[in-house]
Design a protein around this motif. Sequence first.
Motif, PDB file in Angstrom:
ATOM      1  N   LEU A 126     -40.369  69.564  38.044  1.00 46.40           N
ATOM      2  CA  LEU A 126     -39.971  68.399  38.847  1.00 46.40           C
ATOM      3  C   LEU A 126     -40.694  67.142  38.372  1.00 46.40           C
ATOM      4  O   LEU A 126     -41.921  67.134  38.219  1.00 46.40           O
ATOM      5  CB  LEU A 126     -40.291  68.654  40.325  1.00 46.40           C
ATOM      6  N   VAL A 127     -39.907  66.096  38.098  1.00 45.08           N
ATOM      7  CA  VAL A 127     -40.490  64.791  37.761  1.00 45.08           C
ATOM      8  C   VAL A 127     -39.999  63.795  38.803  1.00 45.08           C
ATOM      9  O   VAL A 127     -38.806  63.524  38.892  1.00 45.08           O
ATOM     10  CB  VAL A 127     -40.046  64.320  36.360  1.00 45.08           C
ATOM     11  N   GLU A 128     -40.946  63.283  39.598  1.00 41.18           N
ATOM     12  CA  GLU A 128     -40.556  62.265  40.575  1.00 41.18           C
ATOM     13  C   GLU A 128     -40.654  60.920  39.879  1.00 41.18           C
ATOM     14  O   GLU A 128     -41.731  60.510  39.462  1.00 41.18           O
ATOM     15  CB  GLU A 128     -41.489  62.303  41.791  1.00 41.18           C
ATOM     16  N   ASP A 179     -30.892  46.263  29.499  1.00 43.69           N
ATOM     17  CA  ASP A 179     -32.102  47.061  29.274  1.00 43.69           C
ATOM     18  C   ASP A 179     -32.785  46.581  27.995  1.00 43.69           C
ATOM     19  O   ASP A 179     -32.352  46.921  26.902  1.00 43.69           O
ATOM     20  CB  ASP A 179     -31.730  48.543  29.184  1.00 43.69           C
ATOM     21  N   GLU A 180     -33.821  45.762  28.173  1.00 39.68           N
ATOM     22  CA  GLU A 180     -34.561  45.182  27.045  1.00 39.68           C
ATOM     23  C   GLU A 180     -33.631  44.527  26.024  1.00 39.68           C
ATOM     24  O   GLU A 180     -33.659  44.880  24.842  1.00 39.68           O
ATOM     25  CB  GLU A 180     -35.424  46.255  26.374  1.00 39.68           C
ATOM     26  N   PRO A 181     -32.818  43.590  26.447  1.00 35.67           N
ATOM     27  CA  PRO A 181     -31.846  42.997  25.514  1.00 35.67           C
ATOM     28  C   PRO A 181     -32.505  42.170  24.422  1.00 35.67           C
ATOM     29  O   PRO A 181     -31.889  41.926  23.384  1.00 35.67           O
ATOM     30  CB  PRO A 181     -31.001  42.096  26.423  1.00 35.67           C
ATOM     31  N   SER A 202     -44.060  51.403  30.585  1.00 29.85           N
ATOM     32  CA  SER A 202     -43.167  52.389  29.982  1.00 29.85           C
ATOM     33  C   SER A 202     -43.214  53.688  30.774  1.00 29.85           C
ATOM     34  O   SER A 202     -44.278  54.135  31.184  1.00 29.85           O
ATOM     35  CB  SER A 202     -43.604  52.632  28.541  1.00 29.85           C
ATOM     36  N   GLY A 203     -42.068  54.246  31.014  1.00 32.19           N
ATOM     37  CA  GLY A 203     -41.993  55.499  31.735  1.00 32.19           C
ATOM     38  C   GLY A 203     -41.987  55.341  33.236  1.00 32.19           C
ATOM     39  O   GLY A 203     -41.926  56.330  33.974  1.00 32.19           O
ATOM     40  N   ALA A 204     -42.023  54.089  33.713  1.00 26.88           N
ATOM     41  CA  ALA A 204     -42.072  53.858  35.154  1.00 26.88           C
ATOM     42  C   ALA A 204     -40.724  54.129  35.821  1.00 26.88           C
ATOM     43  O   ALA A 204     -40.656  54.352  37.028  1.00 26.88           O
ATOM     44  CB  ALA A 204     -42.520  52.422  35.430  1.00 26.88           C
ATOM     45  N   GLY A 205     -39.665  54.087  35.034  1.00 33.09           N
ATOM     46  CA  GLY A 205     -38.349  54.397  35.601  1.00 33.09           C
ATOM     47  C   GLY A 205     -37.386  53.227  35.599  1.00 33.09           C
ATOM     48  O   GLY A 205     -36.411  53.214  36.354  1.00 33.09           O
TER      49      GLY A 205
HETATM   50  N1  LIG Z   1     -33.083  63.384  31.891  1.00 33.23           N
HETATM   51  C1  LIG Z   1     -34.383  63.375  32.234  1.00 33.23           C
HETATM   52  N2  LIG Z   1     -34.998  64.524  32.556  1.00 33.23           N
HETATM   53  C2  LIG Z   1     -36.301  64.529  32.911  1.00 33.23           C
HETATM   54  N3  LIG Z   1     -37.051  63.454  32.951  1.00 33.23           N
HETATM   55  C3  LIG Z   1     -36.503  62.271  32.639  1.00 33.23           C
HETATM   56  C4  LIG Z   1     -35.142  62.169  32.253  1.00 33.23           C
HETATM   57  N4  LIG Z   1     -34.849  60.873  31.998  1.00 33.23           N
HETATM   58  C5  LIG Z   1     -36.004  60.194  32.214  1.00 33.23           C
HETATM   59  N5  LIG Z   1     -37.009  61.031  32.597  1.00 33.23           N
HETATM   60  C6  LIG Z   1     -38.331  60.665  32.935  1.00 33.23           C
HETATM   61  O1  LIG Z   1     -38.291  59.637  33.902  1.00 33.23           O
HETATM   62  C7  LIG Z   1     -39.317  58.723  33.654  1.00 33.23           C
HETATM   63  C8  LIG Z   1     -38.753  57.341  33.601  1.00 33.23           C
HETATM   64  O2  LIG Z   1     -37.973  57.197  32.438  1.00 33.23           O
HETATM   65  P1  LIG Z   1     -37.271  55.826  32.074  1.00 33.23           P
HETATM   66  O3  LIG Z   1     -36.538  56.010  30.826  1.00 33.23           O
HETATM   67  O4  LIG Z   1     -36.512  55.343  33.260  1.00 33.23           O
HETATM   68  O5  LIG Z   1     -38.533  54.899  31.862  1.00 33.23           O
HETATM   69  P2  LIG Z   1     -38.563  53.369  31.423  1.00 33.23           P
HETATM   70  O6  LIG Z   1     -39.287  52.643  32.469  1.00 33.23           O
HETATM   71  O7  LIG Z   1     -37.234  52.909  31.085  1.00 33.23           O
HETATM   72  O8  LIG Z   1     -39.491  53.445  30.132  1.00 33.23           O
HETATM   73  P3  LIG Z   1     -39.379  52.587  28.789  1.00 33.23           P
HETATM   74  O9  LIG Z   1     -40.056  51.282  29.060  1.00 33.23           O
HETATM   75  O10 LIG Z   1     -40.184  53.402  27.812  1.00 33.23           O
HETATM   76  O11 LIG Z   1     -37.969  52.472  28.413  1.00 33.23           O
HETATM   77  C9  LIG Z   1     -40.043  59.138  32.400  1.00 33.23           C
HETATM   78  O12 LIG Z   1     -41.204  59.802  32.740  1.00 33.23           O
HETATM   79  C10 LIG Z   1     -39.080  60.074  31.744  1.00 33.23           C
HETATM   80  O13 LIG Z   1     -39.792  61.065  31.061  1.00 33.23           O
END
Ligand SMILES: Nc1ncnc2c1ncn2[C@@H]1O[C@H](COP(=O)(O)OP(=O)(O)OP(=O)(O)O)[C@@H](O)[C@H]1O
Lengths: 239, 381
Positions: free
Chosen positions: A21-23, A172-174, A44-47
Amino acid sequence: MDNIAIKTQNLVKHFGKGDTLVEVINDATFEIKKGELVALIAPSGAGKTTLLMMIGCVLTPTSGQIWLGEEKVYDNKWLTKEKRRIRREKIGFIFQAHYLIPFLNVIENVTLIPQINGVSLKEAKKEALELLDYFGIKDKANEMPANLSGGQNQRVAIARALANKPEIILADEPTAALDSKRSVDVVKMLKKIAIEQSVAVIMVTHDEAMVPLCDRVLTIKDKKVYNLSIDEYKNKTVV
Amino acid sequence: MINLAYKDVSHALGKFVVTSMGVGMLLGIVMIMIGVYRGMVIDAQVLINDINADIWVVQENTLGPFAQSSRVHTDLKDSIKAIDGVDKSANLTFQNIQMPINGTDERAFVVGYDPFGEINPINPKTIIKGRAILKEHYEIVTTDKLGYKLNEKIALGRHEYRVVGITHGTVSSGGDPLVFLSLKDAQELQFSYSNFRIRSDRERGIKSSAQQLVNCAVATLKSGYNPQMVAKEIQKYKHKSVYTQSQEKEILTKNLIKMASKQIGMFTVILIIVSTIIIALIIYTMTLEKIKEIAIMKLLGVPNSLIIKMIAQETLLMGILAFFFGLIFSHLIYTKFPKRVVLQNPDAIMLFIIVIVASIIASLIGIKKVISANPAEAIGG
Ligand SMILES: Nc1ncnc2c1ncn2[C@@H]1O[C@H](COP(=O)(O)OP(=O)(O)OP(=O)(O)O)[C@@H](O)[C@H]1O
Ligand SMILES: [Mg+2]
């Protein structure tokens, strides 16, 4: 309510379940008005992409509600089977990479979605040429994407996102692939479009220098989404 | 509305055409293979058709003269003439020999007939140069495939023979080129091939009975007589096996070339299956190659119907193109094969249907995969 372009209520997105599970987002509750250019800034990775894709009806939320304009599209489940119709009629997508269709030339890429939406080829072409002219690449209308520079392709991609006269632009980051001058140009242009066509624009960026050009800032902290004014964001009053 | 298939194909036209050509060559080979099979069946009957006798009389309890060896006496031809309904009759010999050509040996099939007899096994339509045999001895008619020239001398057994006629399209039931000799020459060749053989026979006290033996007698009937009835009649009085023309053909197709045609038939079926799989794989990978573009299109909101249309149109186009390349390819090369290859339209149409059905099934699998692709993955990574 009339001037609200995007509204979310208690939006949650988790990936996987059990041990895996990834919240990612536990609460996104915010409104974005028509004509607003909103920066989405978070580590990065915040969602950020995840949030954008949920609003864009591409990624299914875990729970919560989404309105696009007047239309409620998600309430713990999709309320429409035609998510693709919503995408092509209401939303313009821009990504870090241009994602143009490689076997279509510039003008075909730009007119594809309007044509599917029922605009005549002639009308679609006329409008596409105006857009390309606006971005200074009218002379490339019949080129294939492979023959254009990265910056030129990105401008084609933006023209494509505008061609269906969307209510919402999700970017998304255009500017990530562009130099700082061009980046400022693109953001200014998005701002202009937002005002002129009363489009709501959410733009993911890592570049703090872009913040002053925007109307508001969305940010994600501890899996919660905050909608801040520029001042609030600068003074870090809330987050 | 924009046609995506047209755009995609013209963007990578070279690759598309080359792939279609490759598949087409495969299909061409399949067509040739079917043609070889058809050719075998036709070859099997060419000689019988040219002889065009109603009745074949062979040694008792044999399936002669082609499927099994048969020997009958020369007087058989005269005695069957006494049977009610028989119009003309003749003796014939058949045997395989090696013909010397340019220092090597070529397998050929010799038909011996009486040039002054009532039934001539050479179909006049097949003679392209010269004439049929007109002398008792030392004349030969050969088929053009063997490469002899008119008036060329050929040494066979103890004698030399002069080529007096050349035929086209004449083959034995096994597809070997035919040569014709006078009955007497053929008998000698078959039953007393060399001086050595004759001497050794004499020493053993064997009196040459060569001139009294042939392989079969054939007969034509007066009009109004049923071949089956006459055959029965001959069988009753002469203690021989007697076949009608259609029975003799059946013996050939059912017995003599059964194994060979089964072999070719099986090979053809396997080839069809293999090419079907290859076509399916090519179309499947062609579809999957575009999965990224398709995911982007889905993300932008392009409906499935348009995507399916694109894949289906490309699939059909490839199938049709490959088929026509195959058709051209097979027609270009089929004459170069040593044995008869017969390209028939119904076979081509059947193959076309198989190809199209296989392509459609393959593209359906591809479409299913593509349609279930997640548009979010388009922008992943
Ligand atoms: N299909 C998926 N299955 C599991 N985890 C996912 C999936 N897609 C994204 N995640 C997780 O969700 C989180 C957010 O991802 P997301 O791509 O939205 O981040 P982001 O803020 O756009 O990052 P970045 O700035 O690097 O683009 C990350 O931890 C990623 O690993
Ligand atoms: Mg991202």
